[in-house]
Design a protein around this motif. Sequence first.
Motif, PDB file in Angstrom:
ATOM      1  N   ARG A  35       0.886   4.173  -2.922  1.00  0.00           N
ATOM      2  CA  ARG A  35       0.648   5.580  -2.588  1.00  0.00           C
ATOM      3  C   ARG A  35       1.819   6.450  -3.039  1.00  0.00           C
ATOM      4  N   GLN A  43      -9.928   6.737  -6.106  1.00  0.00           N
ATOM      5  CA  GLN A  43     -10.291   5.322  -6.035  1.00  0.00           C
ATOM      6  C   GLN A  43      -9.649   4.656  -4.819  1.00  0.00           C
ATOM      7  N   ILE A  44      -8.408   4.999  -4.550  1.00  0.00           N
ATOM      8  CA  ILE A  44      -7.717   4.447  -3.382  1.00  0.00           C
ATOM      9  C   ILE A  44      -8.412   4.912  -2.106  1.00  0.00           C
ATOM     10  N   ASP A  45      -8.780   6.191  -2.051  1.00  0.00           N
ATOM     11  CA  ASP A  45      -9.472   6.723  -0.877  1.00  0.00           C
ATOM     12  C   ASP A  45     -10.814   6.020  -0.647  1.00  0.00           C
ATOM     13  N   GLN A  46     -11.524   5.708  -1.731  1.00  0.00           N
ATOM     14  CA  GLN A  46     -12.800   4.999  -1.595  1.00  0.00           C
ATOM     15  C   GLN A  46     -12.597   3.589  -1.055  1.00  0.00           C
ATOM     16  N   SER A  47     -11.506   2.956  -1.459  1.00  0.00           N
ATOM     17  CA  SER A  47     -11.283   1.571  -1.037  1.00  0.00           C
ATOM     18  C   SER A  47     -10.712   1.478   0.375  1.00  0.00           C
ATOM     19  N   THR A  48     -10.199   2.571   0.888  1.00  0.00           N
ATOM     20  CA  THR A  48      -9.638   2.591   2.246  1.00  0.00           C
ATOM     21  C   THR A  48     -10.197   3.789   3.007  1.00  0.00           C
ATOM     22  N   PRO A  49     -11.479   3.754   3.352  1.00  0.00           N
ATOM     23  CA  PRO A  49     -12.115   4.924   3.972  1.00  0.00           C
ATOM     24  C   PRO A  49     -11.561   5.284   5.346  1.00  0.00           C
ATOM     25  N   ARG A  80      -6.189  10.160   3.682  1.00  0.00           N
ATOM     26  CA  ARG A  80      -6.715  10.481   2.352  1.00  0.00           C
ATOM     27  C   ARG A  80      -5.602  10.931   1.421  1.00  0.00           C
ATOM     28  N   GLU A 115       0.824  -1.210   0.000  1.00  0.00           N
ATOM     29  CA  GLU A 115       0.000   0.000   0.000  1.00  0.00           C
ATOM     30  C   GLU A 115       0.860   1.263   0.000  1.00  0.00           C
TER      31      GLU A 115
END
Length: 77
Positions: free
Chosen positions: A25, A53-59, A63, A21
């Motif tokens: 990032r 998309q990354i932010d949506q998958s790791t709420p 951010r 991850e």
Amino acid sequence: MSKLVLIPSDGPSEQQIAEIEAGIRASVITDFLTAQSRGNSLGMSEAEHLAAQIDQSTPDGPRLLDELAGLTQPAAA
């Protein structure tokens, strides 16, 4: 440049997941900065889209879009 990561058959460890991850990032940030330095607004938009998309998958995580936005804002005095 992307690199392949071998994942053991019993699944990745928490450490491996964190490293993967972090690498993703960092790659998005690098792509954004490269596009920004070249005046490539399409490249910047692509990096921002991927960050969203990354932010949506790791709420629950930090951010990435906020990090990118911080790179375009002047530092506070």
